[in-house]
Design an enzyme around this catalytic site. Structure first.
Site, mmCIF file in Angstrom:
data_model
loop_
_atom_site.group_PDB
_atom_site.id
_atom_site.type_symbol
_atom_site.label_atom_id
_atom_site.label_comp_id
_atom_site.label_asym_id
_atom_site.label_seq_id
_atom_site.Cartn_x
_atom_site.Cartn_y
_atom_site.Cartn_z
ATOM 1 N N TYR A 133 0.842 -1.204 0.000
ATOM 2 C CA TYR A 133 0.000 0.000 0.000
ATOM 3 C C TYR A 133 0.883 1.263 0.000
ATOM 4 O O TYR A 133 0.674 2.187 -0.794
ATOM 5 C CB TYR A 133 -0.904 -0.064 1.234
ATOM 6 C CG TYR A 133 -1.620 1.212 1.573
ATOM 7 C CD1 TYR A 133 -2.640 1.696 0.761
ATOM 8 C CD2 TYR A 133 -1.283 1.939 2.729
ATOM 9 C CE1 TYR A 133 -3.300 2.874 1.089
ATOM 10 C CE2 TYR A 133 -1.943 3.097 3.062
ATOM 11 C CZ TYR A 133 -2.951 3.566 2.229
ATOM 12 O OH TYR A 133 -3.598 4.731 2.549
ATOM 13 N N ARG A 171 -0.145 6.277 18.693
ATOM 14 C CA ARG A 171 0.502 6.576 17.396
ATOM 15 C C ARG A 171 -0.208 7.717 16.683
ATOM 16 O O ARG A 171 0.405 8.609 16.113
ATOM 17 C CB ARG A 171 0.489 5.300 16.546
ATOM 18 C CG ARG A 171 1.079 5.494 15.181
ATOM 19 C CD ARG A 171 1.162 4.184 14.409
ATOM 20 N NE ARG A 171 1.251 4.492 13.010
ATOM 21 C CZ ARG A 171 0.226 4.606 12.191
ATOM 22 N NH1 ARG A 171 -1.013 4.365 12.631
ATOM 23 N NH2 ARG A 171 0.402 4.927 10.946
HETATM 24 C C1 15L Z 1 -3.786 5.209 6.033
HETATM 25 O O1 15L Z 1 -3.143 5.499 5.047
HETATM 26 C C2 15L Z 1 -5.118 4.557 5.920
HETATM 27 O O2 15L Z 1 -5.803 4.923 4.758
HETATM 28 C C3 15L Z 1 -5.957 4.764 7.145
HETATM 29 O O3 15L Z 1 -7.033 3.885 7.090
HETATM 30 C C4 15L Z 1 -5.151 4.546 8.426
HETATM 31 O O4 15L Z 1 -4.691 3.223 8.480
HETATM 32 C C5 15L Z 1 -3.982 5.506 8.432
HETATM 33 O O5 15L Z 1 -3.219 5.350 7.272
HETATM 34 C C6 15L Z 1 -3.113 5.338 9.660
HETATM 35 O O6 15L Z 1 -1.903 5.146 9.516
HETATM 36 O O7 15L Z 1 -3.625 5.452 10.761
#
Ligand code: 15L
Length: 311
Positions: A133, A171
């Site tokens: 991703y 976080r």
């Molecule tokens: C992201 O990029 C996601 O789209 C989101 O759903 C969260 O997982 C976010 O990062 C995160 O790191 O909290």
């Protein structure tokens, strides 16, 4: 009034932005699934980002595109490839063909997730994605750079931390962005007269931030919110650390999912200590085994459960 297209408008970030941007732009909402309840100033056009023909139809005649569409967490390669690589290419390519110059790309903190939490990074720091991703987000940023340089398009990449009404955990105290702060950045991305290719961090003015967001500030960003106001509440319900590597890196559990290879290459400082502790533990186990007679019907340990990814 400008007409702005939101791809992936049905998702959570799309929903926040619809509320915040209503009345400021005409909003063309697009998603694969219909969005039934529309506010004044909104219209819906169905489209699958995996199909260039759909994106040509959806992007026609808009002033700017906020590209939110795609797969929003770590996933299998075929899904990431279709949604976040091919789908993203289709959006950029349709915009180029239709003469839409400005694209705001919703990239992610996971493009940088393998940076340690004790490092401050900025828009010039080279990417260290923590997942397929994350790699797809780096691809999107770099395709934007190419389209800016080659075709004169105006690309504004927002590396979103976590967009939510409040930070969900420790976080997120470092990467949280409130809907109104994200909307402020989006408006800069749409209306700033001098954008060629920019990377900014989509985070509020968090006291615990891991980012130097001076590039956003240079363009006029003045965040209103700071996750710290939720810190006591968030930290009180924080679970004990489950995984040292997630805890050490900005990407959290995206970092430790499917981990393999040689961990010492990733986090030299801590892993040097961990490696020493591990070899000490191994020696201790060996010594105990040597002291005990072997059990006859020893059972093999079960395979470790695959790491479940949280959003
Ligand atoms: C992201 O990029 C996601 O789209 C989101 O759903 C969260 O997982 C976010 O990062 C995160 O790191 O909290």
């Amino acid at each position: 009034m400008k007409t702005v297209l939101l791809t992936g408008a049905g998702g959570s970030v799309g929903t926040f932005l619809r509320n915040e941007l209503n009345g400021k732009y005409n909003l063309r909402l697009s998603d694969i699934k219909p969005i039934k309840q529309l506010a004044p100033g909104e219209m819906f056009v169905a489209g699958d980002i995996g199909r260039l023909a759909d994106m040509l139809r959806v992007t026609e005649g808009v002033d700017a595109i906020i590209h939110l569409g795609g797969f929003a967490v770590e996933g299998p390669w075929d899904i990431i490839l279709r949604s976040n690589i091919i789908g993203l290419y289709n959006v950029y390519e349709a915009a180029r063909i239709n003469g839409v110059k400005r694209i705001l790309f919703a990239t992610s903190n996971h493009a940088m997730g393998f940076y340690r939490r004790d490092q401050k990074i900025d828009h010039r720091t080279y990417p260290k994605p923590d997942s397929r991703y994350g790699v797809s987000k780096v691809f999107g940023e770099q395709l934007g750079s190419l389209y800016a340089d080659k075709y004169g398009m105006e690309i504004f990449c927002i590396r979103i931390g976590n967009a939510a009404t409040m930070p969900a955990d420790k976080r997120r105290l470092s990467i949280w962005v409130s809907p109104r702060d994200l909307a402020q950045l989006v408006q800069i991305g749409i209306d700033h007269p001098d954008i060629r290719f920019e990377i900014v961090y989509g985070v509020s003015g968090n006291r615990r931030s891991w980012y130097d967001n001076s590039n956003a500030e240079r363009l006029g960003y003045r965040p209103q919110d700071d996750a710290e106001q939720y810190a006591t509440e968030v930290l009180a319900r924080e679970k004990p650390v489950q995984d040292e590597r997630s805890e050490l890196h900005q990407g959290g559990n995206f970092v430790s999912a499917e981990i393999g290879g040689d961990p010492s290459r990733v986090t030299p400082k801590v892993n040097a200590k961990q490696a020493a502790a591990k070899s000490k533990a191994k020696k201790a186990v060996k010594a105990t085994k040597a002291a005990k007679p072997k059990a006859k019907n020893s059972v093999k340990p079960k395979a470790k459960k695959a790491v479940k990814k949280k959003r």
